[in-house]
Design a protein around this motif. Structure first.
Motif, short mmCIF file in Angstrom:
data_model
loop_
_atom_site.label_atom_id
_atom_site.label_comp_id
_atom_site.label_asym_id
_atom_site.label_seq_id
_atom_site.Cartn_x
_atom_site.Cartn_y
_atom_site.Cartn_z
N PHE A 1 33.17 35.23 28.74
CA PHE A 1 33.08 35.88 27.43
C PHE A 1 31.74 36.58 27.26
N GLU A 2 30.67 35.94 27.69
CA GLU A 2 29.34 36.55 27.57
C GLU A 2 29.28 37.87 28.32
N ALA A 3 29.84 37.90 29.52
CA ALA A 3 29.79 39.11 30.32
C ALA A 3 30.66 40.22 29.74
N LEU A 4 31.67 39.85 28.95
CA LEU A 4 32.57 40.84 28.37
C LEU A 4 32.04 41.46 27.07
N LYS A 5 31.00 40.87 26.50
CA LYS A 5 30.51 41.34 25.20
C LYS A 5 30.21 42.84 25.15
N PRO A 6 29.57 43.43 26.17
CA PRO A 6 29.31 44.88 26.10
C PRO A 6 30.59 45.71 26.09
#
Length: 211
Positions: A36-41
């Motif tokens: 999820f963190e990596a998908l934020k952008p």
């Protein structure tokens, strides 16, 4: 089990039931492709801005498995989420794991059908690796069963999506191989982004809207 046999097995609920039977903790067995963190952008311009939580958009997670993404979105105020999977074991597991979280429901469904989802009722459809599980064999000339499964899937998503909705799809497959399967029936307008970050291995994000 050979590579192609395993590829075929990925498209069956029996394979995933066996995998999820081993999930006994509060941690996902595997967070496919991107955290999820990596998908934020990626999610910022394609989910958070066009479909803010205060508008209560209907989000359907296709083949949600035991991903943390629905719960992570819930923490951001998205409380109109449906998670579907054809593994009854993971549906039961996630329903119990998040029984205290409101606004997220888990339901058994085959994403190639989605018969229990009302037509044109979904603002955002989200897939992180599910369509990929239906693909095996030669990427240059996929078997007929792959074309049939992916075609049914894309038709089902198109049916449930609102006219101004969006289908967000994350994949590891090379764009020149996956694009013909995504739009075999010319139903979609497509954009694609390359997702860098967590590893040296590129993933690709497709933003699909009704043509």
């Amino acid at each position: 089990m050979g590579a192609d046999e395993k590829g075929k097995a990925l498209a069956t609920p029996e394979y995933w039931n066996s995998r999820y039977e081993k999930s006994a903790s509060d941690q996902p067995t595997h967070e496919w492709f991107r955290s999820f963190e990596a998908l934020k952008p990626f999610l910022e311009p394609h989910l958070y801005v066009p479909f803010p939580a205060e508008n209560n958009p209907r989000i359907v997670h296709l083949g949600s498995g035991d991903s943390t993404v629905p719960a992570d979105l819930g923490k951001r105020g998205y409380v109109n989420q449906l998670c579907v999977d054809f593994s009854q074991i993971v549906v039961d597991l996630m329903s119990k794991r998040h029984e205290c979280i409101s606004g997220i429901s888990w339901q058994w469904a085959d994403v190639r059908d989605l018969s229990d989802v009302v037509s044109e009722s979904v603002d955002v459809a989200f897939d992180k690796g599910t369509l990929d599980a239906f693909i095996h064999g030669s990427p240059w000339d996929p078997p007929d069963e792959v074309k049939e499964s992916t075609g049914r899937y894309m038709q089902a998503v198109h049916r449930v999506l609102k006219s101004d909705g969006v289908f967000l799809y994350i994949t590891f497959r090379q764009p020149h191989f996956i694009k013909p399967l995504l739009n075999a029936a010319d139903l979609w307008k497509m954009q694609m982004e390359t997702l860098g970050g967590e590893s040296s291995f590129d993933y690709f994000a497709f933003i699909l809207k009704k043509a």
